[in-house]
Scaffold this motif. Structure first.
Motif, short mmCIF file in Angstrom:
data_model
loop_
_atom_site.label_atom_id
_atom_site.label_comp_id
_atom_site.label_asym_id
_atom_site.label_seq_id
_atom_site.Cartn_x
_atom_site.Cartn_y
_atom_site.Cartn_z
N PRO A 1 0.82 -1.22 0.00
CA PRO A 1 0.00 0.00 0.00
C PRO A 1 0.86 1.27 0.00
O PRO A 1 1.80 1.39 0.78
N VAL A 2 0.54 2.19 -0.89
CA VAL A 2 1.19 3.49 -0.94
C VAL A 2 0.10 4.55 -0.79
O VAL A 2 -0.88 4.54 -1.54
N THR A 3 0.27 5.44 0.17
CA THR A 3 -0.74 6.45 0.44
C THR A 3 -0.21 7.84 0.16
O THR A 3 0.85 8.23 0.67
N VAL A 4 -0.92 8.56 -0.68
CA VAL A 4 -0.59 9.96 -0.99
C VAL A 4 -1.48 10.84 -0.13
O VAL A 4 -2.71 10.72 -0.17
N VAL A 5 -0.87 11.72 0.65
CA VAL A 5 -1.64 12.63 1.52
C VAL A 5 -1.65 14.01 0.87
O VAL A 5 -0.59 14.62 0.69
N GLY A 6 -2.84 14.49 0.53
CA GLY A 6 -2.97 15.80 -0.10
C GLY A 6 -3.70 15.69 -1.42
O GLY A 6 -3.25 14.96 -2.31
N GLY A 7 -4.81 16.37 -1.55
CA GLY A 7 -5.64 16.26 -2.74
C GLY A 7 -5.51 17.41 -3.71
O GLY A 7 -6.38 17.60 -4.57
N GLY A 8 -4.42 18.18 -3.62
CA GLY A 8 -4.19 19.27 -4.55
C GLY A 8 -3.50 18.80 -5.81
O GLY A 8 -3.43 17.59 -6.10
N LEU A 9 -2.95 19.74 -6.57
CA LEU A 9 -2.34 19.40 -7.85
C LEU A 9 -1.18 18.41 -7.69
O LEU A 9 -1.08 17.45 -8.45
N GLN B 1 -12.23 12.05 -11.56
CA GLN B 1 -12.77 10.88 -10.88
C GLN B 1 -12.76 9.65 -11.79
O GLN B 1 -12.49 8.53 -11.33
N LYS B 2 -12.98 9.86 -13.07
CA LYS B 2 -12.94 8.74 -14.03
C LYS B 2 -11.54 8.16 -14.12
O LYS B 2 -11.36 6.93 -14.11
N VAL B 3 -10.53 9.03 -14.20
CA VAL B 3 -9.14 8.56 -14.29
C VAL B 3 -8.76 7.81 -13.02
O VAL B 3 -8.13 6.74 -13.07
N PHE B 4 -9.14 8.34 -11.87
CA PHE B 4 -8.85 7.65 -10.61
C PHE B 4 -9.49 6.27 -10.58
O PHE B 4 -8.87 5.30 -10.13
N SER B 5 -10.71 6.19 -11.08
CA SER B 5 -11.39 4.89 -11.10
C SER B 5 -10.70 3.92 -12.05
O SER B 5 -10.48 2.75 -11.71
N ASN B 6 -10.30 4.40 -13.23
CA ASN B 6 -9.64 3.53 -14.20
C ASN B 6 -8.28 3.04 -13.70
O ASN B 6 -7.86 1.92 -14.04
N LEU B 7 -7.61 3.86 -12.90
CA LEU B 7 -6.31 3.49 -12.36
C LEU B 7 -6.43 2.76 -11.03
O LEU B 7 -5.41 2.40 -10.42
N ARG B 8 -7.66 2.56 -10.58
CA ARG B 8 -7.94 1.84 -9.34
C ARG B 8 -7.27 2.50 -8.12
O ARG B 8 -6.69 1.83 -7.26
N ILE B 9 -7.35 3.82 -8.08
CA ILE B 9 -6.84 4.57 -6.93
C ILE B 9 -7.97 4.73 -5.92
O ILE B 9 -9.05 5.23 -6.25
N THR B 10 -7.74 4.30 -4.70
CA THR B 10 -8.73 4.46 -3.63
C THR B 10 -8.65 5.88 -3.09
O THR B 10 -7.56 6.38 -2.79
N THR B 11 -9.79 6.53 -2.96
CA THR B 11 -9.82 7.91 -2.49
C THR B 11 -10.51 8.00 -1.13
O THR B 11 -11.62 7.48 -0.96
N HIS B 12 -9.86 8.66 -0.20
CA HIS B 12 -10.45 8.94 1.12
C HIS B 12 -10.72 10.44 1.16
O HIS B 12 -9.81 11.23 1.44
N ASP C 1 -0.92 -0.88 -4.40
CA ASP C 1 -2.25 -0.46 -3.94
C ASP C 1 -2.17 1.02 -3.57
O ASP C 1 -1.75 1.37 -2.46
N VAL C 2 -2.53 1.89 -4.51
CA VAL C 2 -2.37 3.34 -4.34
C VAL C 2 -3.66 3.96 -3.81
O VAL C 2 -4.76 3.66 -4.32
N SER C 3 -3.53 4.81 -2.81
CA SER C 3 -4.68 5.55 -2.29
C SER C 3 -4.30 7.00 -2.11
O SER C 3 -3.11 7.35 -2.01
N LEU C 4 -5.31 7.86 -2.07
CA LEU C 4 -5.10 9.29 -1.88
C LEU C 4 -6.05 9.79 -0.80
O LEU C 4 -7.24 9.45 -0.80
N ILE C 5 -5.52 10.59 0.11
CA ILE C 5 -6.32 11.19 1.18
C ILE C 5 -6.46 12.68 0.90
O ILE C 5 -5.47 13.40 0.76
N ALA C 6 -7.70 13.14 0.80
CA ALA C 6 -7.98 14.54 0.50
C ALA C 6 -8.78 15.17 1.64
O ALA C 6 -9.76 14.58 2.12
N ARG C 7 -8.34 16.35 2.06
CA ARG C 7 -9.06 17.04 3.13
C ARG C 7 -10.48 17.41 2.70
O ARG C 7 -11.41 17.42 3.52
N ALA C 8 -10.65 17.71 1.42
CA ALA C 8 -11.97 18.06 0.89
C ALA C 8 -12.40 16.96 -0.08
O ALA C 8 -11.93 15.82 -0.01
#
Length: 399
Positions: free
Chosen positions: A152-160, A199-210, A177-184
């Protein structure tokens, strides 16, 4: 007795997009007989900061040595780190391979830029990785290369930066297993079309979004949120930028963020011999909003400062370059992109370019940014003016 005009000493500290652009532009505006231009930087080649997410996932980047970039311009590169500034004595302390020494200036261009911002979250410094600079991106590259499939790799921050890092990684390493945590919400600053595409690209790349989630602590194998722990063999921290702290240690007037307060010409409001550009400057843009820290904001400030310095030294008309935004260019891996068109003060409008054409557009923008550093007058003809202005240094010699 006769008088000789000595060279006016311009020192530019920091050779990112803004510092390197300012140094090169000044060299093309002023005569080498009148002005010496010294560019201080810790590295001998230009770092394409907008590509650090590519470097982190193992993509090779083209070397851009400063000695080639500034060949024949008269810009002198001084390798070393800026470890002190005395704006009252007009000296910069540079620490290099041979130790520390003071560099005197008549005009200082402060372009030290910014680094990652841990936001004071416990464990971030010890356990998270950053991609705000090359050293951090290289450390992350090595760590990612050692990960086993399924980690699992987690990216913290939902900006650019976070969006680009997550998509680049998920495309390059689909075994992780890539995921991204966004404050908003994911892409909540975009237009409806832009948000749907993201959102479509994230879904196609199977990125989990929190979404609507904050991180309260970072550990070696997880991050903690109010909703619970999220596994993270690697945590990539992208929650914004913080400016270099050295300005606050001087008598320069700074804002709450530590950025140097400047006027419309990028000149310090407290020390007229100092100009601040890029992320280091607190610049008011359209709508009386501070410009965000970005290459898009920084380069126009470099143009403004260089042209203003040249104008004052040659008794020419002061230039006015209005910084404004046109779009936000976002890479979503190598095959997808998103160009979100915006108002002058950076608010999304209901127009966006998506898909492969947007990816090509973003790639051209990145190449254009690097080209612009080597060609700071954008290929237009230049005239090197003789210095006659307010900061001429005059010395006396025997007849």
């Amino acid at each position: 007795m006769r008088q000789t005009i000595q060279q006016h000493r311009v020192v530019v500290i920091g050779a990112g997009y803004t510092g390197a652009t300012a140094a090169g532009r000044l060299a093309r505006r002023l005569r080498g007989e009148d002005v010496s231009i010294t560019l201080v930087n810790a590295e001998a080649d230009f770092v394409e900061r907008v590509r650090m997410h590519q470097l982190a996932v193992g993509q090779p980047l083209r070397p851009r040595p400063f000695d080639e970039m500034f060949s024949g311009t008269g810009v002198e590169l001084r390798l070393g780190r800026v470890t002190g500034i005395d704006v009252d004595r007009r000296t910069v302390t540079v620490t290099g391979a041979d130790g520390a020494s003071d560099l005197e200036y008549d005009t200082l261009v402060y372009a030290l830029g910014s680094a990652w911002n841990t936001q004071g979250v416990p464990g971030t410094t010890e356990h998270a990785h950053e991609i705000a600079g090359r050293d951090g991106a290289l450390r992350l590259r090595d760590r990612l290369a050692a990960l086993a499939p399924g980690s699992p790799v987690t990216v913290v921050g939902g900006g650019l930066t976070g969006v680009e890092a997550a998509t680049e990684l998920a495309e390059t390493r689909p075994d992780l297993d890539v995921s991204l945590i966004a404050r908003a919400g994911l892409g909540d600053w975009l237009s409806p079309k832009g948000a749907r595409h993201l959102q479509k690209v994230f879904s196609n790349l199977r990125i989990t979004t929190h979404e609507h989630t904050t991180v309260t602590a970072v550990h070696a194998d997880r991050v903690t949120t109010p909703q619970g722990d999220i596994p993270a063999a690697v945590t990539i921290w992208t929650t914004g930028f913080a400016v270099h702290p050295i300005a606050r240690a001087t008598t320069l007037q700074t804002g709450d963020t530590g950025q140097i307060t400047v006027d419309a010409t990028m000149r310090s409001v407290s020390h007229p011999d100092v100009y601040a550009i890029g992320d280091a400057a607190l610049v008011t843009g359209p709508g009386d909003k501070p410009l965000r820290m970005s290459c898009a904001s920084g380069v126009p400030t470099a143009w403004q400062a260089a042209d203003a310095i040249a104008a004052r030294l040659t008794d020419s008309k002061l230039p006015t370059i209005s910084a404004r935004y046109f779009n936000q260019c976002i890479s979503l891996g190598r095959k997808e992109g998103l160009i979100q068109y915006v108002t002058a003060d950076d608010r999304a409008v209901n127009a966006a370019l998506t898909g492969r054409l947007a990816a090509l557009y973003k790639e051209l923008v990145c190449k254009g940014a690097a080209w612009g550093v080597a060609n700071p007058t954008i290929g237009l003809p230049v005239r090197r003016r003789r210095m006659t202005g307010e900061r001429t240094r005059v010395g006396a010699t025997a007849a």
